[in-house]
Design an enzyme around this catalytic site. Structure first.
Site, PDB file in Angstrom:
ATOM      1  N   ASN A   1       0.877  -1.180   0.000  1.00  0.00           N
ATOM      2  CA  ASN A   1       0.000   0.000   0.000  1.00  0.00           C
ATOM      3  C   ASN A   1       0.914   1.231   0.000  1.00  0.00           C
ATOM      4  O   ASN A   1       1.439   1.625   1.037  1.00  0.00           O
ATOM      5  CB  ASN A   1      -0.879  -0.044   1.259  1.00  0.00           C
ATOM      6  CG  ASN A   1      -1.866   1.103   1.311  1.00  0.00           C
ATOM      7  OD1 ASN A   1      -1.836   1.995   0.459  1.00  0.00           O
ATOM      8  ND2 ASN A   1      -2.724   1.091   2.316  1.00  0.00           N
TER       9      ASN A   1
ATOM     10  N   HIS B   1     -13.465   2.568  -0.473  1.00  0.00           N
ATOM     11  CA  HIS B   1     -13.537   1.483   0.532  1.00  0.00           C
ATOM     12  C   HIS B   1     -14.093   0.177  -0.064  1.00  0.00           C
ATOM     13  O   HIS B   1     -14.568  -0.683   0.675  1.00  0.00           O
ATOM     14  CB  HIS B   1     -14.472   1.842   1.716  1.00  0.00           C
ATOM     15  CG  HIS B   1     -13.976   2.933   2.604  1.00  0.00           C
ATOM     16  ND1 HIS B   1     -14.837   3.758   3.287  1.00  0.00           N
ATOM     17  CD2 HIS B   1     -12.739   3.315   2.942  1.00  0.00           C
ATOM     18  CE1 HIS B   1     -14.148   4.628   4.003  1.00  0.00           C
ATOM     19  NE2 HIS B   1     -12.863   4.388   3.807  1.00  0.00           N
TER      20      HIS B   1
ATOM     21  N   ARG C   1      -2.471  -2.080  -3.504  1.00  0.00           N
ATOM     22  CA  ARG C   1      -3.701  -1.346  -3.239  1.00  0.00           C
ATOM     23  C   ARG C   1      -3.691  -0.054  -4.062  1.00  0.00           C
ATOM     24  O   ARG C   1      -2.792   0.776  -3.914  1.00  0.00           O
ATOM     25  CB  ARG C   1      -3.799  -0.989  -1.760  1.00  0.00           C
ATOM     26  CG  ARG C   1      -5.065  -0.237  -1.500  1.00  0.00           C
ATOM     27  CD  ARG C   1      -5.102   0.390  -0.154  1.00  0.00           C
ATOM     28  NE  ARG C   1      -6.408   1.017  -0.012  1.00  0.00           N
ATOM     29  CZ  ARG C   1      -6.682   1.953   0.862  1.00  0.00           C
ATOM     30  NH1 ARG C   1      -5.761   2.355   1.703  1.00  0.00           N
ATOM     31  NH2 ARG C   1      -7.872   2.463   0.913  1.00  0.00           N
TER      32      ARG C   1
ATOM     33  N   ARG D   1     -14.041  15.241   7.310  1.00  0.00           N
ATOM     34  CA  ARG D   1     -14.698  15.573   6.029  1.00  0.00           C
ATOM     35  C   ARG D   1     -16.146  15.996   6.281  1.00  0.00           C
ATOM     36  O   ARG D   1     -16.821  15.415   7.136  1.00  0.00           O
ATOM     37  CB  ARG D   1     -14.709  14.363   5.096  1.00  0.00           C
ATOM     38  CG  ARG D   1     -13.340  13.955   4.612  1.00  0.00           C
ATOM     39  CD  ARG D   1     -13.461  12.924   3.488  1.00  0.00           C
ATOM     40  NE  ARG D   1     -12.161  12.388   3.134  1.00  0.00           N
ATOM     41  CZ  ARG D   1     -11.822  11.113   3.257  1.00  0.00           C
ATOM     42  NH1 ARG D   1     -12.688  10.216   3.703  1.00  0.00           N
ATOM     43  NH2 ARG D   1     -10.628  10.707   2.909  1.00  0.00           N
TER      44      ARG D   1
ATOM     45  N   GLU E   1      -8.722  -5.368   4.793  1.00  0.00           N
ATOM     46  CA  GLU E   1      -8.531  -4.995   3.389  1.00  0.00           C
ATOM     47  C   GLU E   1      -7.299  -5.678   2.794  1.00  0.00           C
ATOM     48  O   GLU E   1      -7.309  -6.086   1.633  1.00  0.00           O
ATOM     49  CB  GLU E   1      -8.402  -3.469   3.275  1.00  0.00           C
ATOM     50  CG  GLU E   1      -9.760  -2.781   3.434  1.00  0.00           C
ATOM     51  CD  GLU E   1      -9.658  -1.330   3.862  1.00  0.00           C
ATOM     52  OE1 GLU E   1      -9.265  -1.088   5.019  1.00  0.00           O
ATOM     53  OE2 GLU E   1      -9.982  -0.455   3.061  1.00  0.00           O
TER      54      GLU E   1
END
Ligand code: ADP
Length: 411
Positions: free
Chosen positions: A7, A181, A91, A242, A397
């Site tokens: 990643n 996601h 990823r 956010r 993940e």
């Protein structure tokens, strides 16, 4: 087969080496502060080894080589030679309109398409691509697979993914709902089916990935039919920092009226689009509502001490998640299970409880408050009168990336 999951971010390269025969992590860690100075971390739990030390990382290539050297190190390593690694999975945050599924990186063209998504993922596309280039150089003889966060959402119908803006602009700028996601929602939906002893094809579910970034997805027969993040991860419920979905007219209002001090000239001037984007991504959400707290543990302890702003932030989060979840149940025409995952979803019983509160009458959803008092474990938290299963399923993940890598590499 052993699969290395990478990643790569702008200044970090996180890695995990899996033994996929046992679906077990052999070692993991991070090359941090790439291009700045460099900190290397490495954990091999089976050997009881945990290391962290300064190591200069001028670029991603040096980082990738350091990872491989350490994994095969005679003292601390977990493999005897890097040739034991059968495949690498990367990823990738955004696949744009190019990639609908995990893809073998068998040419520079694939990497160039990932780079072409930089307008959609300005912080991630180039570092993601740099990670692949570095690892292909270091391991030229194994398959490298790009696994996209957007791929699971590519099954959304037009009615869910189209924005009501002029068609030519949407085409020119590739504007549509991509979501994010996806790897987590896919993993959790598959685990949920396993947990219930059913096939994904027999289930309608809503998965709530609630962490610093939060997204909610409607899944019918194992396929995503809608998701709350949009062109970018800014849409959906308000999040840690956010703002989530807001009236779009707020954007021109602020751009036309709010003045900021120019860093170079010191003069006051109108805010730029990218400054406003940063404000909406990094200075908004529960952080803004609470007056400076984005971690839900802080918000909960503040609220317990009577802080109304933190209490409002928690209420708003549960309210907006509930609103989106209920909308998706209507879209799905009913639901078999509600699934909570990620930092807050797995470890935040209070938030789970608030989201499900009052839904028994209208939607047949009830949560068992005693069972719900749990953290970080897969658990059925369904209330005794509930017609819908309510579950906590930890996400993974990296394991999902390793599984997808294996599937593509085996072709
Ligand atoms: P990211 O989006 O960065 O991957 P995570 O999924 O790791 O985020 O979620 C991080 C968030 O999880 C933290 O900001 C915190 O709000 C929340 N969290 C972690 N542990 C707890 C807990 N015990 N109770 C409530 N919230 C928690």
């Amino acid at each position: 087969m052993k699969v290395l999951v990478i990643n790569a971010g702008s200044s970090s390269l996180k890695y995990q080496l899996f033994d996929m025969d046992k679906e077990e992590v052999l070692a993991k860690g991070n090359c941090d502060r790439i291009g700045i100075d460099g900190v290397f971390s490495y954990k091999a739990a089976s050997k009881g080894i945990a290391l962290e030390y300064d190591f200069a990382f001028p670029n991603h290539t040096v980082a990738a080589n350091k990872v491989l050297e350490t994994l095969a190190d005679p003292e601390v390593g977990v493999i005897s030679d890097i040739s034991e690694i059968g495949a690498a999975g990367h990823r990738i945050v955004h696949g744009g309109s190019f990639f609908m599924e995990a893809t073998l990186v068998d040419s520079d063209e694939v990497i160039e398409k990932i780079e072409a998504c930089k307008t959609l993922a300005p912080l991630h596309a180039m570092p993601n691509a740099a990670g692949i280039r570095a690892c292909r150089e270091a391991m030229p003889n194994i398959p490298h697979v790009a696994v996209f966060d957007t791929a699971f959402h590519s099954t959304m119908p037009d009615v869910a993914k189209t924005y009501a803006l002029p068609r030519d602009l949407c085409e020119k700028y590739s504007i549509k709902r991509y979501g994010a996601h996806g790897t987590s929602h896919k993993y959790v939906s598959q685990k949920t089916a396993e947990f219930l002893g059913k096939k994904p094809e027999d289930l309608k579910m809503v998965t709530l990935h609630l962490g610093n970034g939060s997204s909610i997805t409607a899944i019918d027969k194992g396929r995503c039919v809608d998701t709350s993040m949009g062109l970018t991860p800014l849409a959906g419920p308000l999040m840690g920092t956010r703002c989530g979905s807001i009236d779009p007219a707020i954007v021109p209002l602020l751009l036309d009226n709010e003045l900021v001090q120019d860093k170079e000239t010191g003069e006051m001037r109108k805010m730029s689009g990218s400054e406003l984007n940063a404000l909406m991504n990094k200075k908004s959400g529960v952080y803004a509502v609470s007056g400076g707290y984005s971690d839900f543990r802080d918000l909960e302890s503040n609220a317990d001490k009577g802080d109304e702003k933190s209490a409002l932030a928690l209420d708003m989060f549960a309210y907006q998640c509930k609103q989106i979840m209920a909308g998706y149940i209507a879209i799905l025409g009913g639901v078999d299970c509600i699934v909570f995952t990620a930092g807050i979803g797995e470890n935040g019983p209070r938030t789970r409880s608030k989201i499900c509160k009052g839904l028994l009458e209208p939607l047949g959803i009830e949560l068992d408050e005693v069972a719900n008092d749990c953290k970080g474990v897969a658990r059925d938290v369904t209330g005794k009168n509930s017609k819908v299963k309510v579950l906590v399923i930890p996400t993974n993940e990296e394991l999902m990336i390793a599984k997808e890598t294996l599937a593509v590499a085996a072709l």
